[in-house]
Design an enzyme around this catalytic site. Structure first.
Site, short mmCIF file in Angstrom:
data_model
loop_
_atom_site.label_atom_id
_atom_site.label_comp_id
_atom_site.label_asym_id
_atom_site.label_seq_id
_atom_site.Cartn_x
_atom_site.Cartn_y
_atom_site.Cartn_z
N HIS A 1 0.83 -1.20 0.00
CA HIS A 1 0.00 0.00 0.00
C HIS A 1 0.87 1.26 0.00
O HIS A 1 0.66 2.17 -0.81
CB HIS A 1 -0.91 -0.04 1.23
CG HIS A 1 -1.76 1.16 1.44
ND1 HIS A 1 -3.13 1.16 1.24
CD2 HIS A 1 -1.47 2.43 1.86
CE1 HIS A 1 -3.62 2.35 1.52
NE2 HIS A 1 -2.62 3.15 1.90
N GLU A 2 1.85 1.32 0.89
CA GLU A 2 2.70 2.52 0.99
C GLU A 2 3.60 2.67 -0.24
O GLU A 2 3.83 3.79 -0.71
CB GLU A 2 3.53 2.48 2.27
CG GLU A 2 2.73 2.43 3.56
CD GLU A 2 1.68 3.54 3.67
OE1 GLU A 2 1.86 4.61 3.04
OE2 GLU A 2 0.68 3.35 4.39
N HIS B 1 1.51 4.26 -2.91
CA HIS B 1 1.50 5.72 -2.82
C HIS B 1 2.76 6.30 -3.46
O HIS B 1 2.71 7.26 -4.24
CB HIS B 1 1.44 6.16 -1.35
CG HIS B 1 0.09 6.04 -0.72
ND1 HIS B 1 -1.08 6.34 -1.38
CD2 HIS B 1 -0.27 5.65 0.54
CE1 HIS B 1 -2.10 6.15 -0.57
NE2 HIS B 1 -1.64 5.73 0.60
N HIS C 1 -5.75 6.94 -2.59
CA HIS C 1 -6.72 6.02 -2.02
C HIS C 1 -7.91 5.85 -2.96
O HIS C 1 -8.37 6.82 -3.57
CB HIS C 1 -7.20 6.52 -0.65
CG HIS C 1 -6.17 6.41 0.42
ND1 HIS C 1 -5.93 7.41 1.33
CD2 HIS C 1 -5.31 5.41 0.73
CE1 HIS C 1 -4.96 7.03 2.16
NE2 HIS C 1 -4.57 5.82 1.81
#
Length: 612
Positions: A217-218, A221, A227
């Site tokens: 997830h990070e 980004h 999101h």
């Protein structure tokens, strides 16, 4: 009084920001002025969103109260660290000064007035300069604060991104400070910037952030992904329950038009980039996001791994020129950008053209099933006894010629119960097999039947943490129209946030939230009301017990009792006492089972209302 409250908020934020500033300055190419600008813009954004939601209610008081409570964007992701939270957007994004200002302009309507016709459908950063070059690997290094276990999991996450996209990463311990690179460090929580920002760019993998899906997830980004629920089309799939959001965090639920680009891909409720259902919740249990189709409610917020559409987002953004010619992959698959003669297939599918089932994991199960007019059944490994084991996966592909497929759950049903399913059965019956399907867990068997839109469907079983009974499902060919049979969505009506003269005037109570447990008495639900005046005495939120029916008998109880018979000693005696009642329907302390209903006269329940 207002001045004192605002002064308290300022002092608290200053103390937190001193620690947070040092961390950000150490691991990102930012100076004091940029940090001040980002912090100021985020504060303005919070105040603007708060005013729109609650009228003239005091922001300072809400911010003070909210600062005392834990905040998380998913139950499967750690809470946001208070030292860095003044500089984080949506819980885990450290914005650049330019990004922060652009978001404030868009939300405040400045850009929409000057460019009224600009609109997009977005989930990837649209700024060309935010993309990393694909002509060379993305360089990264590990800060000395990262321990070996975290390093190992970060490397696994990076390799997974490399295995499914055209991107390459390179560990460069001696990278020059004037180059663009990612620095993984153990900061206060899990957070990252969006896309390439130049120079040293940190990704914080703090304590409890080492789960594969959280790291992916990070990194998502860092390579440009926002999101999922920030997309402007999100309201077609989810409803934001403002009543249950910590009031000073309503700005973290904004849909935006201009920052990012969806690249024509559908919304994915199973994206690893999606908030969970209790993100920024006032009590960490009331739902702040309700899926329009309630069958997806337990799908959102997963942090197991990247979804198929998460991967396709990056491949469309970075790798669209890698494979020429026609796409011969079936069922939503597409050529792998590193091996154009190989297909990347949606979850549950495999084979040269995505027409076969994905091989099982740690179990003998799954298959490709030609559906007939008579019922045929499948079941999870070990169903119903001894049940499935942790870390198993099974995939079934159902096909029929010229008809649709009807599914129905039968007999027993039991999984580890979590608000976002960790152990689950997933059903993909839409015409597009790329998005994540309905996921079910807990103890309540899905009611009714489900009919596929086309002549193909995929069923996935996944266990990660525990062993339990699992499921049994039957299927048959049908001419019935496509349908699901979801329970109705309970939509909370948000009271009008108009501030009026006077004191102690409350709006009507909102609807009760869904119960946090399906049985056993230990579940809670809550409801809130809005103060219509600047100050009100009394409680803004109240709680109720719910689902007081005793839980079903544990199917593993007999096995545990048998094991206990070969055990001797004091420890075993205590274990025997604990197990002695497991052949009876169970209630959570302080409740006891009285004729199948969980009852208690404990004073602990004095703070709970009885919902009507």
């Amino acid at each position: 009084m207002l001045l004192l409250v605002l002064l308290f908020v300022f002092i608290s934020a200053t103390n937190a920001s001193d620690v947070g500033r040092r961390e950000l300055e150490k691991h990102f190419d930012v100076g004091d002025s940029s940090l001040d600008s980002v912090g100021d813009v985020l504060l303005k954004l919070k105040k603007l969103a708060h005013q729109r939601a609650f009228g003239n209610r005091e922001f300072g008081h809400d911010a003070e109260e909210d600062s005392k409570k834990p905040v998380a964007i998913s139950v499967l992701q750690p809470t946001v660290a208070k030292d860095v939270s003044p500089y984080l957007f949506e819980g885990d994004i450290f914005l650049s000064k330019k990004q922060a200002i652009n978001i404030l302009k868009e939300v405040s309507g400045i850009e929409s007035k000057s460019k009224p016709n600009v609109r997009g459908r977005r989930s990837f950063d649209a700024s060309p300069e935010s993309k990393w070059p694909t002509t060379a690997p993305i360089k990264y290094r590990f800060h000395e604060s990262i321990d070996f276990y975290a390093v190992s999991n970060i490397i696994k996450a990076i390799r997974y991104w490399e295995n499914v996209t055209c991107l390459e990463f390179e560990n460069s311990p001696d990278v020059a400070d004037n180059e663009d690179f990612i620095e993984f460090f153990q900061g206060q929580g899990c957070y990252s910037m969006i896309g390439r920002n130049g120079g040293r760019q940190g990704v914080s993998i703090g304590e409890n952030c080492v789960k594969a899906g959280v790291i992916e997830h990070e990194i998502g980004h860092a390579i440009g992904m926002w999101h999922e629920q920030s997309r402007p089309d999100a309201q077609s799939y989810i409803k934001v329950e403002s009543d249950f959001i910590l009031p000073s965090y309503v700005s973290d639920f904004l849909q935006r038009d201009k920052d990012i680009d969806t690249l024509g891909l559908p919304y994915d409720l199973g994206s690893v980039m999606h908030y969970g259902s209790t993100a920024f919740s006032v009590d960490q249990s009331s739902k702040t996001l309700i899926t329009r189709d309630p069958l997806y409610q337990s799908t959102i917020g997963q942090r197991e791994t990247l979804s198929f559409l998460d991967i396709e987002t990056i491949n469309k953004a970075y790798c669209s020129d890698r494979c020429s010619g026609s796409n011969d992959c079936k069922n939503g698959g597409y050529p792998h950008p590193k091996q154009c003669d190989t297909c990347l297939c949606p979850n549950g599918l495999s084979g040269p053209k995505c027409e076969d089932f994905e091989p099982p994991r740690k179990a003998e199960c799954g298959g490709k099933i030609v559906v007939k007019e008579e019922w045929q059944s499948i079941e999870s490994p070990g169903f119903p006894d001894p049940g499935y084991d942790p870390d198993q996966k099974c995939n079934w592909v159902f096909e029929v010629a010229g008809k649709r497929i009807e599914f129905e759950f039968i007999e027993e049903f039991s999984f580890l119960c979590t608000s976002t399913c960790v152990d689950y059965v997933e059903m993909k019956i839409s015409a597009d097999l790329r998005p994540t399907g309905f996921r079910w867990c807990c103890f309540n068997i899905p009611k009714g039947s489900f009919v596929s839109e086309l002549n193909i469907a995929v069923i996935i079983f996944r266990s990660q943490l525990t062993n339990d009974v699992g499921f049994k499902l039957q299927a048959r060919a049908t001419d019935l129209p496509a349908r699901t049979t979801p329970a109705p969505v309970v939509i909370t009506t948000t009271p009008v946030p108009t501030t009026i003269e006077g004191t102690d005037q409350w709006a009507e109570w909102g609807s009760w939230s869904q119960c946090s447990r399906s049985c056993g008495g230990c579940g809670i639900m809550s409801r809130v009301r809005v103060c219509r005046t600047k100050q009100c005495k009394g409680r803004r939120q109240e709680f109720s017990t719910c689902n007081l029916k005793a839980c079903p008998i544990d199917k593993h109880c007999a096995k545990l009792l048998a094991n206990d018979k070969i055990c001797n000693g004091r420890v075993c005696t205590k274990a025997s006492q604990a197990l002695s009642g497991c052949l009876e329907p169970q209630c959570c302390p302080p409740f006891i089972n009285v004729d199948g209903t969980c009852q208690s006269d404990s004073p602990l329940l004095n703070d709970f209302e009885l919902a009507k």
